[in-house]
Design an enzyme around this catalytic site. Sequence first.
Site, PDB file in Angstrom:
ATOM      1  N   VAL A 129       3.224  -1.418  -0.442  1.00  0.00           N
ATOM      2  CA  VAL A 129       3.406  -0.072  -0.989  1.00  0.00           C
ATOM      3  C   VAL A 129       3.520   0.946   0.146  1.00  0.00           C
ATOM      4  CG1 VAL A 129       2.453   1.725  -2.477  1.00  0.00           C
ATOM      5  CG2 VAL A 129       2.218  -0.686  -3.123  1.00  0.00           C
ATOM      6  N   CYS A 130       2.429   1.243   0.796  1.00  0.00           N
ATOM      7  CA  CYS A 130       2.424   2.327   1.790  1.00  0.00           C
ATOM      8  C   CYS A 130       3.389   2.055   2.938  1.00  0.00           C
ATOM      9  CB  CYS A 130       0.998   2.534   2.308  1.00  0.00           C
ATOM     10  SG  CYS A 130      -0.196   2.851   0.980  1.00  0.00           S
TER      11      CYS A 130
END
Length: 264
Positions: free
Chosen positions: A160-161
């Site tokens: 995600v990040c």
Amino acid sequence: MKFFNALLSVGLMAGTALAGNGNDKCRGNSCNTNNNNQVVSTGNAFPWERLNKNDSVLVILDLQEGLYSLARDWDATLYRDNMMAHSALGKVFDMPVILSSSAENGPNGPLPQEILDMYPNAPLIKRQGEVDAWDNVDFRNAIKATNRTQIIIAGIVTDVCTAFLARSLRAEGYSVWANLEASGTTTKEIRDISNDQLMRAGVNVVSLFAIVCDLMRDWRASPGAKELLPWLDRYMPAYGMVARAHRAAKESGVIFDGEDLLPR
């Protein structure tokens, strides 16, 4: 056999039709031409690009105390050390650093104080809701203000990040190096598939040592052996011990029985 060959011919015709008839259709791909001078896409490929310490920015992304517990694809102690090593790259190579956290007032928690203490004057973008850091205008402005095009990143979680920001940066024309060892996620399987997707997008997924060596380029440079050996001894002891052993051997001037029989 004739039926099989017919199916194969249809498949090749369909593939070449999708690939197009010109090199402009193969942007970001490795392309070959067949006997009919048609372009066939054979997979993703991107030109080799060297890291340049004078064109690089270090991004410390969501390496937060709460999110740390999600990094289960690495040994916990090893991963903590990898986070700190990634963060310390900016100091040894004197490059711009941008720190960012995600909703740190909630369960994600703050960035570790050890990292904050490394860069008390660096931009710290505390995102209140944006999952992809590039969606935050202050973060975008901080990147643009460096006037540099090579971005070195690591974050929690990888899928995600790190992945969202890396792909957004690529879409904006930046070159991206994702530190494999300093990004963490919930499983090794998720890590592997996420890094595969990043590589297909043209992100350089590399080790800490690869980043260090590419930024340094030459042990005689500055920073070079004098600066990097103490740094590696602290953050990559496997190589630090190599240097220590060499120093001890030089200082003692004595070899152990049997070592004279080893191949040079």
